[in-house]
Write a protein that holds these residues in place. Structure first.
Motif, short mmCIF file in Angstrom:
data_model
loop_
_atom_site.label_atom_id
_atom_site.label_comp_id
_atom_site.label_asym_id
_atom_site.label_seq_id
_atom_site.Cartn_x
_atom_site.Cartn_y
_atom_site.Cartn_z
N CYS A 207 0.79 -1.28 0.04
CA CYS A 207 0.15 0.02 0.15
C CYS A 207 0.99 1.20 -0.08
O CYS A 207 0.62 2.09 -0.54
N MET A 208 1.85 1.14 0.81
CA MET A 208 2.87 2.34 0.80
C MET A 208 3.46 2.64 -0.46
O MET A 208 3.77 3.79 -0.97
N CYS A 209 3.90 1.50 -1.13
CA CYS A 209 4.71 1.74 -2.44
C CYS A 209 3.70 2.20 -3.60
O CYS A 209 4.04 3.12 -4.30
N GLN B 71 12.26 -12.04 -0.63
CA GLN B 71 11.62 -11.77 -1.77
C GLN B 71 11.12 -10.57 -1.81
O GLN B 71 11.21 -9.69 -2.68
N ILE B 72 10.63 -10.33 -0.51
CA ILE B 72 9.84 -8.81 -0.46
C ILE B 72 10.77 -7.78 -0.37
O ILE B 72 10.82 -6.84 -0.93
N ARG B 73 11.97 -7.99 0.47
CA ARG B 73 13.02 -6.79 0.64
C ARG B 73 13.69 -6.76 -0.74
O ARG B 73 13.95 -5.50 -1.16
N LEU B 74 14.09 -7.94 -1.64
CA LEU B 74 14.55 -7.67 -3.01
C LEU B 74 13.64 -6.83 -3.67
O LEU B 74 14.23 -5.87 -4.53
N ALA B 75 12.33 -7.18 -3.72
CA ALA B 75 11.53 -6.45 -4.71
C ALA B 75 11.19 -5.05 -4.20
O ALA B 75 11.20 -3.90 -5.23
N LEU B 76 11.32 -4.73 -2.86
CA LEU B 76 11.38 -3.28 -2.53
C LEU B 76 12.61 -2.54 -3.06
O LEU B 76 12.69 -1.37 -3.39
N ILE B 77 13.77 -3.22 -3.05
CA ILE B 77 14.86 -2.39 -3.56
C ILE B 77 14.82 -2.21 -4.96
O ILE B 77 15.22 -1.01 -5.55
N LEU C 234 12.32 0.84 -5.32
CA LEU C 234 12.71 2.08 -4.81
C LEU C 234 13.71 2.70 -5.76
O LEU C 234 13.83 3.84 -6.24
N PHE C 235 14.49 1.48 -6.26
CA PHE C 235 15.58 2.14 -7.32
C PHE C 235 15.01 2.46 -8.49
O PHE C 235 15.66 3.55 -9.06
N CYS C 236 14.07 1.83 -8.99
CA CYS C 236 13.57 2.23 -10.20
C CYS C 236 12.63 3.46 -10.19
O CYS C 236 12.70 3.96 -11.10
N GLN C 237 12.09 3.62 -9.07
CA GLN C 237 11.34 5.02 -8.88
C GLN C 237 12.15 6.24 -8.82
O GLN C 237 12.04 7.10 -9.35
N TRP D 9 7.13 -1.71 -11.57
CA TRP D 9 6.05 -2.62 -11.47
C TRP D 9 6.40 -4.21 -11.50
O TRP D 9 5.90 -4.96 -11.00
N LEU D 10 7.83 -4.34 -12.25
CA LEU D 10 8.07 -5.59 -11.85
C LEU D 10 8.42 -5.93 -10.38
O LEU D 10 8.25 -6.98 -10.12
N GLY D 11 9.14 -4.88 -9.80
CA GLY D 11 9.46 -5.15 -8.38
C GLY D 11 8.23 -5.29 -7.44
O GLY D 11 8.04 -6.02 -6.71
N PHE D 12 7.10 -4.58 -7.93
CA PHE D 12 5.87 -4.69 -7.28
C PHE D 12 5.15 -5.96 -7.47
O PHE D 12 4.49 -6.53 -6.51
N THR D 13 5.32 -6.44 -8.55
CA THR D 13 4.97 -7.93 -8.91
C THR D 13 5.61 -8.89 -8.18
O THR D 13 4.94 -9.65 -7.48
N LEU D 14 6.81 -8.67 -8.01
CA LEU D 14 7.60 -9.85 -7.39
C LEU D 14 7.37 -9.69 -5.74
O LEU D 14 7.46 -10.49 -4.99
N MET D 15 7.00 -8.26 -5.19
CA MET D 15 6.72 -7.87 -3.92
C MET D 15 5.33 -8.72 -3.55
O MET D 15 5.38 -9.22 -2.42
N THR D 16 4.31 -8.44 -4.40
CA THR D 16 3.12 -8.86 -4.29
C THR D 16 2.76 -10.24 -4.49
O THR D 16 1.68 -11.01 -4.07
N GLN D 17 3.56 -10.59 -5.46
CA GLN D 17 3.46 -12.22 -6.20
C GLN D 17 1.80 -12.33 -6.27
O GLN D 17 1.01 -13.36 -6.03
#
Length: 308
Positions: free
Chosen positions: A131-133, A193-199, A202-205, A255-263
Protein backbone atom coordinates in the motif's frame (compact mmCIF):
# COMPACT_ATOMS: atom_id res chain seq x y z
CA UNK A 1 6.20 43.38 -48.52
CA UNK A 2 3.87 40.91 -50.17
CA UNK A 3 0.88 39.57 -48.27
CA UNK A 4 -0.79 36.20 -48.54
CA UNK A 5 -4.37 35.20 -49.12
CA UNK A 6 -5.35 32.16 -47.11
CA UNK A 7 -8.37 29.98 -47.74
CA UNK A 8 -9.33 27.20 -45.38
CA UNK A 9 -11.40 24.30 -46.69
CA UNK A 10 -13.13 21.47 -44.88
CA UNK A 11 -10.89 18.40 -45.28
CA UNK A 12 -13.88 16.09 -45.78
CA UNK A 13 -16.28 18.09 -47.94
CA UNK A 14 -13.82 20.58 -49.50
CA UNK A 15 -16.30 23.37 -48.68
CA UNK A 16 -14.73 26.78 -48.12
CA UNK A 17 -14.90 27.65 -44.43
CA UNK A 18 -12.86 30.80 -44.26
CA UNK A 19 -10.94 33.30 -46.40
CA UNK A 20 -8.23 35.44 -44.85
CA UNK A 21 -6.96 38.47 -46.75
CA UNK A 22 -3.63 40.26 -46.29
CA UNK A 23 -2.00 37.73 -44.02
CA UNK A 24 1.57 38.60 -43.04
CA UNK A 25 4.26 36.32 -44.56
CA UNK A 26 5.73 35.67 -41.12
CA UNK A 27 2.38 34.61 -39.66
CA UNK A 28 2.50 31.23 -37.96
CA UNK A 29 -0.03 28.43 -38.21
CA UNK A 30 -0.92 29.17 -34.61
CA UNK A 31 -1.81 32.74 -35.56
CA UNK A 32 -3.82 31.54 -38.56
CA UNK A 33 -5.74 29.24 -36.20
CA UNK A 34 -6.56 32.24 -34.04
CA UNK A 35 -7.82 34.17 -37.09
CA UNK A 36 -9.92 31.18 -38.11
CA UNK A 37 -11.31 30.95 -34.57
CA UNK A 38 -12.58 34.52 -34.77
CA UNK A 39 -14.83 33.60 -37.68
CA UNK A 40 -15.75 30.18 -36.24
CA UNK A 41 -15.85 30.52 -32.42
CA UNK A 42 -16.94 26.89 -31.96
CA UNK A 43 -13.53 25.71 -33.16
CA UNK A 44 -10.96 27.04 -30.72
CA UNK A 45 -7.30 26.65 -31.79
CA UNK A 46 -6.63 23.53 -29.70
CA UNK A 47 -9.27 21.52 -31.55
CA UNK A 48 -8.11 22.61 -35.02
CA UNK A 49 -5.95 20.50 -37.29
CA UNK A 50 -4.63 22.56 -40.21
CA UNK A 51 -3.03 20.64 -43.08
CA UNK A 52 -1.61 21.16 -46.56
CA UNK A 53 -3.38 18.04 -47.78
CA UNK A 54 -6.78 16.68 -46.69
CA UNK A 55 -5.17 13.39 -45.62
CA UNK A 56 -1.79 14.81 -44.66
CA UNK A 57 -0.23 15.48 -41.28
CA UNK A 58 -1.20 18.42 -39.13
CA UNK A 59 1.03 21.44 -39.42
CA UNK A 60 2.81 22.63 -36.28
CA UNK A 61 1.66 25.84 -34.62
CA UNK A 62 5.16 27.27 -34.99
CA UNK A 63 5.33 26.66 -38.77
CA UNK A 64 5.69 29.98 -40.63
CA UNK A 65 3.49 30.69 -43.65
CA UNK A 66 6.25 31.92 -45.96
CA UNK A 67 8.34 28.81 -45.26
CA UNK A 68 5.59 26.43 -46.35
CA UNK A 69 5.30 25.07 -49.92
CA UNK A 70 2.39 27.37 -50.82
CA UNK A 71 1.87 30.25 -53.21
CA UNK A 72 0.67 33.74 -52.34
CA UNK A 73 -2.82 32.25 -52.29
CA UNK A 74 -2.46 29.44 -49.78
CA UNK A 75 -5.00 26.67 -49.39
CA UNK A 76 -5.22 24.77 -46.14
CA UNK A 77 -7.51 21.98 -45.01
CA UNK A 78 -9.24 21.89 -41.65
CA UNK A 79 -10.19 18.92 -39.51
CA UNK A 80 -12.04 19.15 -36.21
CA UNK A 81 -10.12 17.27 -33.52
CA UNK A 82 -13.13 17.28 -31.21
CA UNK A 83 -13.45 18.65 -27.70
CA UNK A 84 -10.08 19.00 -26.01
CA UNK A 85 -8.88 18.77 -22.41
CA UNK A 86 -5.52 19.74 -20.91
CA UNK A 87 -2.89 17.08 -20.33
CA UNK A 88 -2.50 18.24 -16.74
CA UNK A 89 -6.22 17.67 -16.05
CA UNK A 90 -6.07 14.21 -17.62
CA UNK A 91 -2.98 13.18 -15.66
CA UNK A 92 -4.32 14.47 -12.36
CA UNK A 93 -7.60 12.65 -12.89
CA UNK A 94 -6.17 9.33 -14.04
CA UNK A 95 -3.56 9.27 -11.23
CA UNK A 96 -5.82 10.40 -8.38
CA UNK A 97 -8.23 7.57 -9.09
CA UNK A 98 -5.81 4.66 -8.43
CA UNK A 99 -4.53 6.37 -5.30
CA UNK A 100 -8.01 6.67 -3.78
CA UNK A 101 -9.38 3.36 -5.09
CA UNK A 102 -6.47 1.34 -3.71
CA UNK A 103 -6.90 2.89 -0.26
CA UNK A 104 -10.59 1.97 -0.22
CA UNK A 105 -9.63 -1.68 -0.58
CA UNK A 106 -6.73 -1.35 1.85
CA UNK A 107 -9.01 0.00 4.60
CA UNK A 108 -11.62 -2.61 3.61
CA UNK A 109 -14.55 -0.25 3.49
CA UNK A 110 -17.99 -1.91 3.55
CA UNK A 111 -19.44 -3.75 0.54
CA UNK A 112 -16.05 -4.89 -0.80
CA UNK A 113 -15.42 -7.99 1.28
CA UNK A 114 -17.64 -9.92 3.68
CA UNK A 115 -19.18 -7.71 6.45
CA UNK A 116 -17.03 -9.31 9.15
CA UNK A 117 -13.93 -7.87 7.47
CA UNK A 118 -15.16 -4.25 7.32
CA UNK A 119 -12.37 -1.87 8.42
CA UNK A 120 -10.14 -4.74 9.54
CA UNK A 121 -6.39 -4.82 8.97
CA UNK A 122 -4.31 -7.46 7.20
CA UNK A 123 -1.97 -9.52 9.37
CA UNK A 124 0.67 -9.62 6.62
CA UNK A 125 3.22 -6.77 6.69
CA UNK A 126 3.77 -7.05 2.93
CA UNK A 127 0.18 -5.84 2.39
CA UNK A 128 0.96 -2.63 4.28
CA UNK A 129 4.26 -2.25 2.43
CA UNK A 130 2.50 -2.72 -0.91
CA UNK A 131 0.00 0.00 0.00
CA UNK A 132 2.82 2.40 0.86
CA UNK A 133 4.64 1.64 -2.41
CA UNK A 134 1.49 1.97 -4.53
CA UNK A 135 0.53 5.25 -2.84
CA UNK A 136 4.08 6.57 -3.14
CA UNK A 137 4.09 5.80 -6.87
CA UNK A 138 0.91 7.74 -7.62
CA UNK A 139 1.68 10.65 -5.27
CA UNK A 140 4.99 10.92 -7.13
CA UNK A 141 3.16 10.96 -10.46
CA UNK A 142 0.77 13.68 -9.26
CA UNK A 143 3.62 15.87 -8.00
CA UNK A 144 5.56 15.37 -11.23
CA UNK A 145 2.51 16.41 -13.22
CA UNK A 146 2.21 19.61 -11.22
CA UNK A 147 5.87 20.56 -10.83
CA UNK A 148 8.11 18.62 -13.23
CA UNK A 149 6.55 17.74 -16.59
CA UNK A 150 6.56 20.23 -19.45
CA UNK A 151 4.12 19.22 -22.15
CA UNK A 152 4.84 19.81 -25.83
CA UNK A 153 1.10 19.62 -26.51
CA UNK A 154 -1.28 21.50 -24.23
CA UNK A 155 -4.35 19.36 -24.83
CA UNK A 156 -5.63 15.95 -25.89
CA UNK A 157 -9.07 14.78 -27.08
CA UNK A 158 -11.64 14.74 -24.27
CA UNK A 159 -12.54 11.12 -25.04
CA UNK A 160 -9.05 10.04 -23.95
CA UNK A 161 -9.77 10.80 -20.31
CA UNK A 162 -12.47 8.12 -20.23
CA UNK A 163 -10.19 5.54 -21.88
CA UNK A 164 -7.23 6.38 -19.64
CA UNK A 165 -9.27 6.41 -16.44
CA UNK A 166 -10.87 3.08 -17.29
CA UNK A 167 -7.39 1.59 -17.69
CA UNK A 168 -5.77 3.03 -14.56
CA UNK A 169 -8.80 2.92 -12.26
CA UNK A 170 -9.89 -0.53 -13.38
CA UNK A 171 -6.48 -2.12 -12.91
CA UNK A 172 -6.04 -0.39 -9.53
CA UNK A 173 -9.30 -1.90 -8.29
CA UNK A 174 -8.43 -5.35 -9.65
CA UNK A 175 -4.97 -5.36 -8.06
CA UNK A 176 -6.13 -3.89 -4.77
CA UNK A 177 -8.97 -6.38 -4.41
CA UNK A 178 -6.60 -9.35 -4.36
CA UNK A 179 -3.66 -7.81 -2.51
CA UNK A 180 -5.87 -6.60 0.34
CA UNK A 181 -8.17 -9.64 0.36
CA UNK A 182 -8.50 -11.34 3.77
CA UNK A 183 -7.38 -14.63 2.15
CA UNK A 184 -4.27 -13.13 0.51
CA UNK A 185 -1.12 -15.21 0.96
CA UNK A 186 2.35 -13.58 1.07
CA UNK A 187 5.10 -14.35 -1.50
CA UNK A 188 6.42 -17.88 -1.47
CA UNK A 189 10.02 -16.91 -0.59
CA UNK A 190 8.93 -14.65 2.23
CA UNK A 191 10.96 -11.76 3.61
CA UNK A 192 13.92 -12.17 1.25
CA UNK A 193 11.69 -11.89 -1.82
CA UNK A 194 9.88 -8.88 -0.41
CA UNK A 195 13.08 -7.03 0.49
CA UNK A 196 14.60 -7.66 -2.94
CA UNK A 197 11.40 -6.46 -4.59
CA UNK A 198 11.40 -3.29 -2.46
CA UNK A 199 14.98 -2.50 -3.47
CA UNK A 200 14.08 -2.94 -7.16
CA UNK A 201 10.96 -0.81 -6.77
CA UNK A 202 12.70 2.08 -4.97
CA UNK A 203 15.73 1.99 -7.28
CA UNK A 204 13.50 2.26 -10.36
CA UNK A 205 11.32 4.96 -8.82
CA UNK A 206 14.39 7.11 -8.17
CA UNK A 207 15.62 6.35 -11.69
CA UNK A 208 12.29 7.29 -13.23
CA UNK A 209 12.23 10.59 -11.34
CA UNK A 210 15.84 11.32 -12.37
CA UNK A 211 14.97 10.83 -16.04
CA UNK A 212 11.93 13.10 -15.75
CA UNK A 213 14.13 15.83 -14.25
CA UNK A 214 16.71 15.40 -17.01
CA UNK A 215 14.01 15.63 -19.71
CA UNK A 216 12.50 18.69 -18.03
CA UNK A 217 15.85 20.48 -18.08
CA UNK A 218 16.10 19.95 -21.84
CA UNK A 219 13.06 22.12 -22.51
CA UNK A 220 12.90 25.76 -21.36
CA UNK A 221 9.56 26.89 -19.89
CA UNK A 222 6.99 27.64 -22.59
CA UNK A 223 9.18 26.13 -25.30
CA UNK A 224 8.55 23.18 -27.62
CA UNK A 225 12.26 22.75 -28.34
CA UNK A 226 13.42 19.16 -28.79
CA UNK A 227 16.99 18.11 -28.03
CA UNK A 228 18.79 14.81 -27.82
CA UNK A 229 18.79 13.69 -24.16
CA UNK A 230 22.22 12.74 -22.84
CA UNK A 231 23.44 11.36 -19.50
CA UNK A 232 24.08 13.92 -16.77
CA UNK A 233 26.16 13.72 -13.61
CA UNK A 234 23.32 11.76 -12.02
CA UNK A 235 24.24 8.03 -12.37
CA UNK A 236 20.57 7.13 -12.88
CA UNK A 237 20.67 8.98 -16.21
CA UNK A 238 23.62 7.02 -17.57
CA UNK A 239 21.17 4.54 -19.04
CA UNK A 240 20.64 7.18 -21.76
CA UNK A 241 23.79 5.69 -23.30
CA UNK A 242 21.80 2.59 -24.22
CA UNK A 243 18.11 3.53 -24.24
CA UNK A 244 16.05 6.29 -25.85
CA UNK A 245 13.23 6.23 -23.29
CA UNK A 246 14.70 5.16 -19.93
CA UNK A 247 11.72 6.65 -18.10
CA UNK A 248 9.73 3.72 -19.50
CA UNK A 249 12.56 1.30 -18.64
CA UNK A 250 12.50 2.41 -15.01
CA UNK A 251 8.68 2.39 -14.98
CA UNK A 252 8.73 -1.22 -16.14
CA UNK A 253 11.29 -2.05 -13.46
CA UNK A 254 9.11 -0.48 -10.77
CA UNK A 255 6.12 -2.62 -11.69
CA UNK A 256 8.26 -5.75 -11.98
CA UNK A 257 9.41 -5.02 -8.43
CA UNK A 258 5.83 -4.54 -7.29
CA UNK A 259 4.84 -7.80 -8.99
CA UNK A 260 7.66 -9.63 -7.20
CA UNK A 261 6.69 -8.02 -3.89
CA UNK A 262 3.01 -8.93 -4.03
CA UNK A 263 3.23 -12.13 -6.10
CA UNK A 264 -0.19 -11.20 -7.45
CA UNK A 265 -1.43 -12.22 -10.91
CA UNK A 266 -3.42 -9.01 -11.64
CA UNK A 267 -0.27 -6.98 -10.91
CA UNK A 268 1.72 -9.15 -13.33
CA UNK A 269 -0.95 -8.67 -16.00
CA UNK A 270 -0.97 -4.89 -15.44
CA UNK A 271 2.83 -4.90 -15.79
CA UNK A 272 2.62 -6.87 -19.04
CA UNK A 273 -0.03 -4.61 -20.56
CA UNK A 274 1.88 -1.51 -19.44
CA UNK A 275 5.09 -2.88 -20.96
CA UNK A 276 3.36 -3.48 -24.28
CA UNK A 277 1.96 0.06 -24.35
CA UNK A 278 5.23 1.68 -23.26
CA UNK A 279 7.06 -0.29 -25.95
CA UNK A 280 4.76 1.23 -28.59
CA UNK A 281 5.41 4.74 -27.22
CA UNK A 282 9.16 4.14 -26.91
CA UNK A 283 9.46 2.86 -30.49
CA UNK A 284 7.56 5.91 -31.72
CA UNK A 285 9.82 8.32 -29.84
CA UNK A 286 12.91 6.42 -30.96
CA UNK A 287 11.86 6.70 -34.61
CA UNK A 288 11.15 10.38 -34.09
CA UNK A 289 14.62 10.95 -32.64
CA UNK A 290 16.28 9.12 -35.54
CA UNK A 291 14.28 11.11 -38.08
CA UNK A 292 14.87 14.50 -36.47
CA UNK A 293 18.54 14.17 -35.43
CA UNK A 294 21.12 12.88 -37.90
CA UNK A 295 23.71 12.56 -35.14
CA UNK A 296 21.46 10.52 -32.85
CA UNK A 297 23.49 7.87 -30.97
CA UNK A 298 23.18 4.61 -32.98
CA UNK A 299 23.77 2.34 -29.99
CA UNK A 300 20.47 3.20 -28.31
CA UNK A 301 17.43 0.92 -28.26
CA UNK A 302 13.89 2.19 -27.62
CA UNK A 303 13.24 0.70 -24.14
CA UNK A 304 15.42 -2.35 -23.36
CA UNK A 305 19.21 -2.18 -24.00
CA UNK A 306 20.28 -4.27 -27.01
CA UNK A 307 16.92 -6.06 -27.05
CA UNK A 308 13.95 -3.83 -27.85
Amino acid sequence: MKHYEVEILDAKTKDKLCFLDKVEPNATIGEIKSMFHRSHPQWYPARQSIRLDPKGKSLKDEDVLQHLPVGTTATFYFRDLGAQISWVTVFLTEYTGPLVIYLLFYFRVPFIYAPKYDFTTSKHWVVHLACMCHSFHYVKRLLETLFVHRFSHGTMPLRNIFKNCTYYWGFAAWMAYYINHPLYTPPIYGEQQIRLALIIFLFCQIGNFSIHIALRNLRPPGSKTRKIPYPTKNPFTWIFLLVSCPNYTYELGSWLGFTLMTQCLPVAFFTLVGFMQMTVWAKGKHRSYLKEFRDYPPLRSPILPFVL
